[in-house]
Every structure is written in C-alpha cells, then in structure tokens.
Motif scaffolding. Structure first.
Motif, PDB file in Angstrom:
ATOM      1  N   ASP A  31       0.798  -1.238   0.000  1.00  0.00           N
ATOM      2  CA  ASP A  31       0.000   0.000   0.000  1.00  0.00           C
ATOM      3  C   ASP A  31       0.831   1.290   0.000  1.00  0.00           C
ATOM      4  O   ASP A  31       1.513   1.574   0.982  1.00  0.00           O
ATOM      5  N   ASP A  59      -3.709  -0.495  -3.785  1.00  0.00           N
ATOM      6  CA  ASP A  59      -3.889   0.699  -2.950  1.00  0.00           C
ATOM      7  C   ASP A  59      -2.774   1.715  -3.202  1.00  0.00           C
ATOM      8  O   ASP A  59      -2.003   2.072  -2.311  1.00  0.00           O
ATOM      9  N   ASN A  90      -8.552  -2.466  -2.872  1.00  0.00           N
ATOM     10  CA  ASN A  90      -9.945  -2.062  -2.693  1.00  0.00           C
ATOM     11  C   ASN A  90     -10.141  -0.583  -3.007  1.00  0.00           C
ATOM     12  O   ASN A  90     -11.205  -0.164  -3.453  1.00  0.00           O
ATOM     13  N   HIS A  91      -9.092   0.235  -2.827  1.00  0.00           N
ATOM     14  CA  HIS A  91      -9.249   1.665  -3.129  1.00  0.00           C
ATOM     15  C   HIS A  91      -9.419   1.918  -4.626  1.00  0.00           C
ATOM     16  O   HIS A  91     -10.210   2.773  -5.021  1.00  0.00           O
ATOM     17  N   HIS A 151      -3.780  -8.397  -2.679  1.00  0.00           N
ATOM     18  CA  HIS A 151      -3.907  -7.148  -1.916  1.00  0.00           C
ATOM     19  C   HIS A 151      -4.293  -7.413  -0.464  1.00  0.00           C
ATOM     20  O   HIS A 151      -3.565  -7.056   0.454  1.00  0.00           O
ATOM     21  N   HIS A 190      -2.890  -4.255   2.617  1.00  0.00           N
ATOM     22  CA  HIS A 190      -4.238  -3.896   3.050  1.00  0.00           C
ATOM     23  C   HIS A 190      -4.366  -3.560   4.539  1.00  0.00           C
ATOM     24  O   HIS A 190      -5.102  -2.667   4.900  1.00  0.00           O
TER      25      HIS A 190
HETATM   26 MN   LIG Z   1      -6.611  -1.902   1.109  1.00  0.00          MN
END
Ligand SMILES: [Mn+2]
Length: 249
Positions: A31, A59, A90-91, A151, A190
C-alpha cells in the motif's frame, strides 16, 4: 425507459500465473496511498535493473498527498521497460465503482474531500484517461512458482479460494491454508501492520506475510499507533530481505 446495465469492472483478461524465477530479483511493494516521494525514494534505493521484477500489491491512491504521482511513477517504469506487475486494491476498485455508479458532482466532491485524490479526475469531471487505463489493467492476484501475491487476502472457507473477489480485495484477519496453496506462502497488504510484526513473519517463515507498514500513517491516528507505522516496505522474494523507507511526504 432507461435500462441499467451492470458494468463489469473486471474488463481485462487476467494473467494470474507468472513465471517469476527468470528474474534476477523479485521485489514486492504494498500500500502506497499517494505517498509519491516516499515511493520514489524507496525505488531509488533498490537500484532496479532491467532483469529484476517489481510487483505492486495495490492501494496506490487516496489518503496521501499525490495519488496520480504514484501512478505516474509506475507508468514511467513500465515505459522504460522494467518488469512491472500491478495488483488492484480495494481503493482502486471503490474508485472505479464510485465513478460509474454515482453522479459526477457527488463523485468529484467525494474524491476531493474524503479521498483527497482530486488529481485523479479531470476538471470537467470523470477519471483521467491514464488513471482509468492503469486501474483497468490491474490484476486480482499473482501466483508465482513459490508465492501468492494478493492485496488483502484469500477466503479459504470458499471452495475455490481464488474465486472470492470481495475477499481478495477486502479481507482482514484471515488464516492461510498451506494445503490449499500447495505450501506457497502468501504476501499481502491492506492491513497496516507494525514493523516488528512484519519482521517476525519473515524471520519465522510464516505462511502469510503482511507487508503494509501503513506508510501514510506518520502522524497520531485514532485507530493506529503511528510510532510502529509510517514506512513503505519492499520485500525481495529470493533473499527475503526487507527494504523500508520512512514517509518523507
Ligand atoms: Mn486496502
């Protein structure tokens, strides 16, 4: 009458299996969250060569000061023919879904005030072309000869753990199942993880190694102890050497 089409955001052909042992070194970075200067410094310290591979766990955007700056660094490495492999976080997923499912005014306002990623969108609205293309080209996981890269994680309660896309992007607090992975270790991001815990997972040869040291969290935070976070880490998979760069944004 308007017909609503469900737009499948996974539009690219995914290449999940990678022959990675042909590369001299195999670097993994988790990330980044808009920390462009920190990423630049970390990559500089690796002295990346054309026969190395660099894997990103997703991310790239939001929270930090320069989301598009991060994407541009990676696009520039690709342009210069480095072996770059990018996963989706997820972003990135949320960003695409938001732009497709909400009106542009709300999308722009949200991106500006909540995500702090204004520089990903055009002045007249909509995602910048190169950002959209970059995100659409990201993959869900990579299976190497000896590792899985993902991720967030895998849901091993699922019959086929590789098929649970929501888990792949969002799961927290999961356990690995080495029988199902055929002994392959899993490297994931994550979840901001204290530096000493990352080191411990590597040294103890754990089946699941967290790599997100929450590089964007370099100030007091309501959930996280920022004293143990605030570095962007990179793991080299042959030597299992960990390179860390403190947040310099
Ligand atoms: Mn994440």
């Amino acid at each position: 009458m308007r017909i609503f089409f469900y737009f499948n955001i996974f539009t690219t052909n995914f290449v999940m299996k990678i022959e990675s042992k042909k590369y001299n070194r195999r670097f993994v970075i988790a990330d980044i969250h808009g920390c462009k200067k920190t990423l630049e410094a970390l990559i500089g310290s690796l002295k990346l060569l054309p026969n190395d591979a660099l894997f990103f766990l997703g991310d790239y955007i939001d929270r930090g000061p320069d989301s598009i700056g991060v994407i541009d660094i990676i696009l520039d490495l690709q342009k210069h023919n480095f072996n770059i492999f990018t996963l989706r976080g997820n972003h990135e997923q949320d960003f695409l879904e938001l732009s497709e499912n909400y009106d542009q005014h709300f999308f722009m306002h949200y991106t500006k005030t909540i995500l702090k990623s204004e520089n990903l969108i055009r002045k007249k609205g909509g995602i910048k072309k190169r950002v959209k293309k970059f995100i659409e080209n990201t993959q869900l996981y990579f299976e190497l000869e000896d590792f899985y890269l993902v991720h967030a994680g895998f849901n091993f309660n699922n019959d086929d753990f590789l098929k649970d896309e929501t888990a792949i992007l969002n799961l927290r607090g999961w356990k690995s199942d080495v029988k199902k992975t055929n002994g392959k270790k899993i490297i994931h991001g994550h979840q901001p993880t204290a530096h000493n815990k990352i080191i411990k997972a590597i040294q103890k040869d754990k089946p699941r190694i967290p790599l997100d040291n929450g590089c964007v969290y370099n100030k007091p935070h309501r959930y996280y102890d920022f004293n143990k976070l605030g570095q962007l880490c990179c793991l080299e998979l042959n030597s299992m050497e960990l390179f860390c760069q403190r947040n310099i944004e």
